[in-house]
Every structure is written in C-alpha cells, then in structure tokens.
Motif scaffolding. Sequence first.
Motif, PDB file in Angstrom:
ATOM      1  N   LYS A   1       0.781  -1.268   0.167  1.00  0.00           N
ATOM      2  CA  LYS A   1       0.111   0.030  -0.260  1.00  0.00           C
ATOM      3  C   LYS A   1       0.998   1.228   0.064  1.00  0.00           C
TER       4      LYS A   1
ATOM      5  N   ILE B   1       4.091   1.621   1.109  1.00  0.00           N
ATOM      6  CA  ILE B   1       4.902   1.791   2.251  1.00  0.00           C
ATOM      7  C   ILE B   1       5.836   0.683   2.076  1.00  0.00           C
TER       8      ILE B   1
ATOM      9  N   GLN C   1       1.035   6.518   7.011  1.00  0.00           N
ATOM     10  CA  GLN C   1       0.505   7.502   6.262  1.00  0.00           C
ATOM     11  C   GLN C   1       0.221   8.853   6.826  1.00  0.00           C
ATOM     12  N   LYS C   2      -0.046   8.642   8.422  1.00  0.00           N
ATOM     13  CA  LYS C   2      -0.275   9.944   9.173  1.00  0.00           C
ATOM     14  C   LYS C   2       1.102  10.512   9.356  1.00  0.00           C
TER      15      LYS C   2
ATOM     16  N   ASN D   1       3.388  10.558   7.107  1.00  0.00           N
ATOM     17  CA  ASN D   1       3.737  10.924   5.899  1.00  0.00           C
ATOM     18  C   ASN D   1       5.363  10.328   5.631  1.00  0.00           C
TER      19      ASN D   1
ATOM     20  N   ASN E   1      -6.515   5.777  12.558  1.00  0.00           N
ATOM     21  CA  ASN E   1      -6.919   7.035  12.022  1.00  0.00           C
ATOM     22  C   ASN E   1      -7.510   7.835  13.426  1.00  0.00           C
TER      23      ASN E   1
END
Length: 309
Positions: free
Chosen positions: A31, A33, A216-217, A219, A265
């Motif tokens: 995904k 990463i 993702q959070k 980055n 999240n």
Amino acid sequence: MASQYVPMAELLNSDCFEFPQYLDDVRFDYKGIHFHVFGVLHGLTGGTNSSYKEFVNKTITHAPGLRLGEMGFRRIYKGLHGELDDWMPIRARDAFRFSFALYLTPLRIARLIRACFRERRTNRDRFGMANVKRLQDIGGSPAFHAIAPDERRRFAGFPDPERYLKENIARRHGRGTMQAPIFPDKDWAWFTLVEPFANIPLRSVHMLEYAVGLAQKANTPDVSLFVGEIHNSDMAWHAGAGIGSELNSNPIVSAVAARAVEHANNPRLRSTCMRRFRFKAATAAGAIIPTFVCMSFAVLLVQSALSLL
C-alpha cells in the motif's frame, strides 16, 4: 541490514560460523509503504537473556524509517517510536483463556515467575557454549536469525501463513484442528499453553494494516516493524501472495483489517476504549480466578491439617 541465511544443518555443523550482528528483516512493499519487518524472540521480558535484548536494541538503533513495535515493546526495548496495539483482534474470551492457561495451577504460576527471573538474570544464551550447538539451545541466540524465516517457522512447529490463518479462523468458530506447537527450547514451554488463544495470524493482519495507517499519518514511506517471530513471515505472505487469497474476503479477516485502519486514524474512539476495557478485564479475570481458587483450596488444606493436631 542485508541478511545472508544458512541452512540449519550447516549452522549446526560449522566450526567457523559467525553469529549475526543484527536481527534479520523481511522486506516488502504494501500500500505504498516499504516495510522492514524484524521477527523477535521476545520471551516474557524481552528475551531469554540480556545479551539477546541488547542485540534487539542495537538493531532498533540502526533500523530505517518509522520504528514501531508490538504492544509492550517500548517498555522492554529502546528506540521505538510507537506501538501497534495488537491486542485488538483478541476476543475477550480468548484473553480470559490465555491468562487462565498460564495461571491454572500453582505449578504453572511458579514456572512463569521462575521463567521471568531466569530471563532477567541470564547474561547470554547457551547455543555454541563449549562449541556445542543444539537446536534446544537456540531460542535466545542471534544464531536463530541466521536461518531463513520460513525454515525457522517450520522448525518451531508452525504451518505456512495461509494454513495458519485458516486455523485461526477455524478456532474462532470452535473448529480448530491444530495442536499447539512445541518449541524444542525449554525456555519456551509456557508458549505452548497460550498459543491456541493468541490469535497470532489475525494480529499479524492487524499490525500490518495499523502500521500502514500510522505511516500515512506520519507521511513516511519507510517503516520498520519489530514484532514477535512468526508475525514477520505472516505479514510477508499477507502483503504478497495473500492479496489474492480468498481469506482476505473472510468476514473475520476483513473486520480485523477495517478496525486496524479505523484505530490508526482515530485511536480515541469510544468503541476502541470499550474493547480495551473488556480485554484488560478478561485478562485480569483469567489470572485472578484460578489463583483465588488455588489459594482457597490451600487454605482449606491447612485448616484440615490443623484440625487433626
């Protein structure tokens, strides 16, 4: 940290074997990463000896990207940026049975306490001492990481990742068929008691999906995961061959993955807090109830003995 693996037979028979300086890592992209997943023989307190614990700490220091560990790892190792809350896929009933299995009898409690003390007081592993190399001594040695993950998975008695995930799902429905693996190293005897309730494959799914959300959070394109051995090869399968497996559409697997993303999240969701409370309550109850029963029985025995005096 590149890994060069050797066959187990060569490891046991070689007279000039050099022990690895770092944990080996399984690498893959998932995904968007890039993952480095390190399998750790964490035992009860971080490793069966202090040298192994330092071996892990040194690896963490040199690991690239965001460094995340299994639940509780920040307490026993240095240099991690966060944890993966892998308790979430464990149902309350499994959390209860996990603790109950460990604390069922006074002998088991004594063995657990003794194992914790032994891990903290032992300076190094037994593998290779006096130039004697035996599989029953490898469970706390860097030498374990000279063997390829798939081979050491088989050596520890675990099926391939797909078969193991199927077993985890079957156990959820009360239809499991696999006996708990028995690791040759006696320092790991406690693990056989709890493995049926540990939900290892589903926790692997959760930790990988949760790590994607945290990356993702933050980055960041690179993540290093420090997880218990077996999770590493589970994750590599889930991110590779597992993508096309029908198991990914199984309702249990889908729910675990979805909750991991949701938790990453928004870790303060009320539903997550309630699940955490139920997990901790069930874990505590599983330890307290058998301990209380054993103590009550001991008191009755003492009273009976005194009445005969």
